[in-house]
Design an enzyme around this catalytic site. Structure first.
Site, PDB file in Angstrom:
ATOM      1  N   ALA A 271      -3.493   7.571  -4.806  1.00 12.69           N
ATOM      2  CA  ALA A 271      -1.872   7.200  -5.431  1.00 12.69           C
ATOM      3  C   ALA A 271      -1.568   5.861  -6.053  1.00 12.69           C
ATOM      4  CB  ALA A 271      -1.103   7.182  -3.656  1.00 12.69           C
TER       5      ALA A 271
ATOM      6  N   GLY B 142       0.465  -1.411  -0.061  1.00 10.64           N
ATOM      7  CA  GLY B 142       0.187   0.023   0.028  1.00 10.64           C
ATOM      8  C   GLY B 142       0.460   1.424  -0.002  1.00 10.64           C
ATOM      9  N   ASN B 143       0.149   2.586   0.291  1.00 11.64           N
ATOM     10  CA  ASN B 143       0.844   3.892   0.604  1.00 11.64           C
ATOM     11  C   ASN B 143       0.549   4.447   1.398  1.00 11.64           C
ATOM     12  OD1 ASN B 143      -0.591   5.597  -0.961  1.00 11.64           O
ATOM     13  ND2 ASN B 143      -0.352   4.092  -2.930  1.00 11.64           N
ATOM     14  N   ARG B 144       0.414   5.651   1.794  1.00 10.73           N
ATOM     15  CA  ARG B 144       0.793   6.357   2.751  1.00 10.73           C
ATOM     16  C   ARG B 144      -0.336   7.538   2.573  1.00 10.73           C
ATOM     17  NH1 ARG B 144       5.561   8.099   5.158  1.00 10.73           N
ATOM     18  NH2 ARG B 144       4.931   9.256   6.479  1.00 10.73           N
ATOM     19  N   SER B 145      -1.117   7.101   1.139  1.00 10.76           N
ATOM     20  CA  SER B 145      -2.182   8.776   0.613  1.00 10.76           C
ATOM     21  C   SER B 145      -3.491   8.089   2.184  1.00 10.76           C
ATOM     22  CB  SER B 145      -2.781   8.009  -1.088  1.00 10.76           C
ATOM     23  OG  SER B 145      -3.514   9.287  -1.600  1.00 10.76           O
TER      24      SER B 145
END
Ligand code: CTP
Length: 227
Positions: A96, A30-33
């Site tokens: 993102a 995942g990512n931090r958006s």
């Protein structure tokens, strides 16, 4: 400025949040958006009278009033949901989206192998939702807006994406600095189009959303666009 219903009659599709790319039944990339910028844009667009569709990655934010929301998880699902939401007058890619996804999701939980302290994971490129929307021969919205999250050379990288992805506008923000970008309520944007630049903020993401929509409307109505 933002009149009461100055986007009435327009259909706006906005992507927001991260994507999760599954590795196995319990793990993902995942990512931090946080999704806050995209949700703020959707809330503002709906308030201003636009027919607003929000394609949201996995976030727990409430759906803004008057917004039609489609929840997705992966980049592939985001691509499908965005394409299904077209045609539209405006597309804003605030999500993102993962650039890479595991070649294959393991059907069972990946176990540690005795005697091995490494794990090879093969990743393949995802489809670029924004670039495909902008390049679409039939369904291209009149205005396509991208976001660029950069740690350095913000203008150079953002202008590169503006040209390469055939966008009308790109809103760039610096990430990796405290108080701006991912996981924050505040942000500052540098918006680029043609040879022009406009700085928006620093301000709350809710306020920035209104300022960015003002600029989107201005560019949509610009005479040189031959609309
Ligand atoms: N984007 C997209 N689909 C992807 C990747 C990115 O629609 N598979 C969109 C994002 O929504 C954003 C813009 O492209 O509007 C910029 O994304 P970013 O990841 O910053 O840029 P990339 O083009 O992926 O380039 P790089 O990773 O080299 O910075």
């Amino acid at each position: 400025m933002s009149g009461a219903a100055d986007l009435a009659g327009l259909r706006v599709v906005i992507s927001a949040g991260p994507t999760y790319e599954d590795i196995d039944p319990v793990r993902f990339i995942g990512n931090r958006s946080s999704g806050k910028m995209g949700f703020a844009l959707a809330a503002a667009a709906a308030r201003r009278g636009a027919d607003t569709v929000l394609v949201a990655g996995p976030v727990s934010l409430p759906t803004p009033d008057g917004v039609s929301r489609h929840n997705v998880r992966s980049a592939a699902q985001m691509h499908a949901a965005v394409m299904a939401a077209l045609p539209a007058d405006i597309y804003i890619g605030a999500a993102a989206v993962a650039d890479f996804t595991p070649r294959q999701m393991s059907a069972s939980k990946i176990k540690k192998r005795p005697g091995s302290d490494t794990l090879q994971l093969e990743l393949v490129r995802t489809r670029d939702v924004l670039a495909e929307v902008a390049a679409h021969a039939v369904l291209r919205p009149r205005l396509v807006v991208g976001f660029a999250a950069e740690t350095d050379n913000v203008e150079g990288y953002a202008r590169g994406k503006l040209v390469n992805k055939k966008l009308d506008l790109i809103a760039a923000n610096r990430v990796g600095v405290a108080g701006s970008g991912f996981e924050c309520d505040d942000n500052a944007l540098a918006v680029f189009w043609d040879d022009e630049t406009r700085a928006l903020g620093p301000a709350a993401k809710t306020e920035l959303a209104g300022l960015l929509l003002d600029l989107v409307k201005e560019r949509l109505e610009a005479p040189s666009r031959g609309a």
